[in-house]
Scaffold this active site. Sequence first.
Site, mmCIF file in Angstrom:
data_model
loop_
_atom_site.group_PDB
_atom_site.id
_atom_site.type_symbol
_atom_site.label_atom_id
_atom_site.label_comp_id
_atom_site.label_asym_id
_atom_site.label_seq_id
_atom_site.Cartn_x
_atom_site.Cartn_y
_atom_site.Cartn_z
ATOM 1 N N SER A 129 0.834 -1.201 0.000
ATOM 2 C CA SER A 129 0.000 0.000 0.000
ATOM 3 C C SER A 129 0.865 1.247 0.000
ATOM 4 C CB SER A 129 -0.844 -0.044 1.273
ATOM 5 O OG SER A 129 -1.377 1.212 1.559
ATOM 6 N N TYR A 178 -2.549 0.121 10.296
ATOM 7 C CA TYR A 178 -2.680 -0.550 8.999
ATOM 8 C C TYR A 178 -1.412 -0.342 8.166
ATOM 9 C CZ TYR A 178 -3.720 -1.049 4.077
ATOM 10 O OH TYR A 178 -3.634 -1.384 2.756
ATOM 11 N N LYS A 211 1.752 -3.015 6.763
ATOM 12 C CA LYS A 211 2.259 -3.174 5.390
ATOM 13 C C LYS A 211 3.766 -2.941 5.350
ATOM 14 C CE LYS A 211 -1.595 -4.336 3.478
ATOM 15 N NZ LYS A 211 -1.798 -5.704 2.963
HETATM 16 C C1 WQD Z 1 -9.775 8.315 1.145
HETATM 17 C C2 WQD Z 1 -9.981 9.759 1.552
HETATM 18 C C3 WQD Z 1 -10.529 9.997 3.873
HETATM 19 C C4 WQD Z 1 -14.417 8.066 3.862
HETATM 20 C C5 WQD Z 1 -6.994 3.437 1.167
HETATM 21 C C6 WQD Z 1 -6.986 1.993 1.581
HETATM 22 C C7 WQD Z 1 -5.642 1.567 1.931
HETATM 23 C C8 WQD Z 1 -4.558 2.054 0.970
HETATM 24 C C9 WQD Z 1 -4.743 3.378 0.424
HETATM 25 C C10 WQD Z 1 -4.573 0.191 -0.564
HETATM 26 C C11 WQD Z 1 -9.356 10.086 2.908
HETATM 27 C C12 WQD Z 1 -11.667 10.445 2.995
HETATM 28 C C13 WQD Z 1 -13.194 8.577 3.476
HETATM 29 C C14 WQD Z 1 -15.463 8.977 4.203
HETATM 30 C C15 WQD Z 1 -13.982 10.801 3.743
HETATM 31 N N1 WQD Z 1 -4.115 1.237 -0.034
HETATM 32 N N2 WQD Z 1 -12.986 9.913 3.424
HETATM 33 N N3 WQD Z 1 -15.203 10.310 4.119
HETATM 34 O O1 WQD Z 1 -7.530 5.929 3.847
HETATM 35 O O2 WQD Z 1 -6.700 6.740 1.612
HETATM 36 O O3 WQD Z 1 -6.702 4.282 2.256
HETATM 37 O O4 WQD Z 1 -6.077 3.607 0.128
HETATM 38 O O5 WQD Z 1 -5.407 -0.459 -0.823
HETATM 39 O O6 WQD Z 1 -5.708 0.203 1.965
HETATM 40 O O7 WQD Z 1 -7.893 1.780 2.639
HETATM 41 O O8 WQD Z 1 -8.819 5.442 1.694
HETATM 42 O O9 WQD Z 1 -11.144 5.537 0.956
HETATM 43 O O10 WQD Z 1 -10.659 5.371 3.427
HETATM 44 O O11 WQD Z 1 -10.139 7.485 2.232
HETATM 45 O O12 WQD Z 1 -13.815 12.006 3.697
HETATM 46 O O13 WQD Z 1 -16.585 8.583 4.591
HETATM 47 O O14 WQD Z 1 -11.396 9.959 1.718
HETATM 48 O O15 WQD Z 1 -10.394 10.799 5.009
HETATM 49 O O16 WQD Z 1 -8.891 11.393 2.847
HETATM 50 P P1 WQD Z 1 -7.394 5.703 2.414
HETATM 51 P P2 WQD Z 1 -10.262 5.900 2.094
#
Ligand code: WQD
Length: 344
Positions: free
Chosen positions: A128, A153, A157
């Site tokens: 990741s 998390y 990784k």
């Molecule tokens: C994205 C953005 C949240 C939900 C994911 C995977 C992780 C990794 C990278 C591989 C963030 C914002 C989210 C919501 C929001 N790699 N958000 N409201 O945390 O970047 O990590 O990608 O797979 O495994 O989980 O992804 O989709 O949770 O969040 O504002 O209800 O959207 O704060 O900025 P994240 P995400």
Amino acid sequence: MKSKKILVTGGAGYIGAHTVVELFASGYSPVIIDNFSKSDRTLLDGIEKITGKALTFYEGDCTDRQFLNGVFEKEGKLEGVMHFAAYKSVGESVEFPIMYYQNNINSLLALVEVMKEHQVNNLIFSSSCTVYGEPDSIPVDEYAPFKKAESPYGATKQMCEQILEDAVRADIDLKVISLRYFNPIGAHPSAMLGELPIDKPNNLVPYITQTAASIREKLVIFGGDYDTPDGTCIRDFIHIVDLAQAHVKAIDKLLGEGISDGYQYYNLGTGQGISVLQLVKEFIEVTGVKLNYEIGPRRAGDVVKTYANPTKAKNELNWSAQYTSRDALRDAWAWEKRLRRLNT
Ligand code: WQD
């Protein structure tokens, strides 16, 4: 010639299932393992519908060596393994760190031990972009240092990559590619396969589509006061089918020309940074659907801005993303509508 068997752990999950489809399309024979702790059998039905193939599937947990041994014994010659089975939610990992370390580390250790017992030496590991922590400069390339992980998390990784690098150094036969995913989104263009969170979604796009489908009342954007142009976090959103295809390129390489040093790692992203608010607006534009959203407090563990420099994957795997974020949002919405039997 018999097609090559690839074991896919977590093959009923979001990324695993899309990769199984692409493996079939490229002539491989995937063998799926899943324990359904974070996935749903619906995705296995979707794979069957898209590919028209009967699946080879085992239900069990990758931390269970006995179970893994049984699968390897039963299947005989496996050419390689793709290890997707892991917990993946940044926010949840902050709340339940021990559960994350327990699952993500132990499953990798068990898997590599059992692989070695059965002389299976080729592994593709789901890593990741969170391994980079909050990067000093963007776009991030593979030579950026592993800064302190922003979440447990991300730390799992980092640790898994370290374990694999050490294992490769001690074992001349073992070959590993770690693929560092940026933010996979979207669904299969057939709308037969997509993201299906078991409970309330943690990731952004399923939360958007479920809110648009009136399953959730509103989307909260976590933080509007970051040091970014519109105050929301920046990510590199990559279509799930592009991501899945990269895995096929990676296994082709491992089984074909091979890799230098026995251990390699590649960023999988588009190279484009998009803010959370921009993505929400794109969704509304692409689908024409109303979306109830508001800016709320920041979420613990979030990196502020990151997007990939994907040049290494282009040069060495001959892979680059083909779809746009708009394609991914359109496909994610088509999947959600099909799932909920909506006609909007
Ligand atoms: C994205 C953005 C949240 C939900 C994911 C995977 C992780 C990794 C990278 C591989 C963030 C914002 C989210 C919501 C929001 N790699 N958000 N409201 O945390 O970047 O990590 O990608 O797979 O495994 O989980 O992804 O989709 O949770 O969040 O504002 O209800 O959207 O704060 O900025 P994240 P995400």
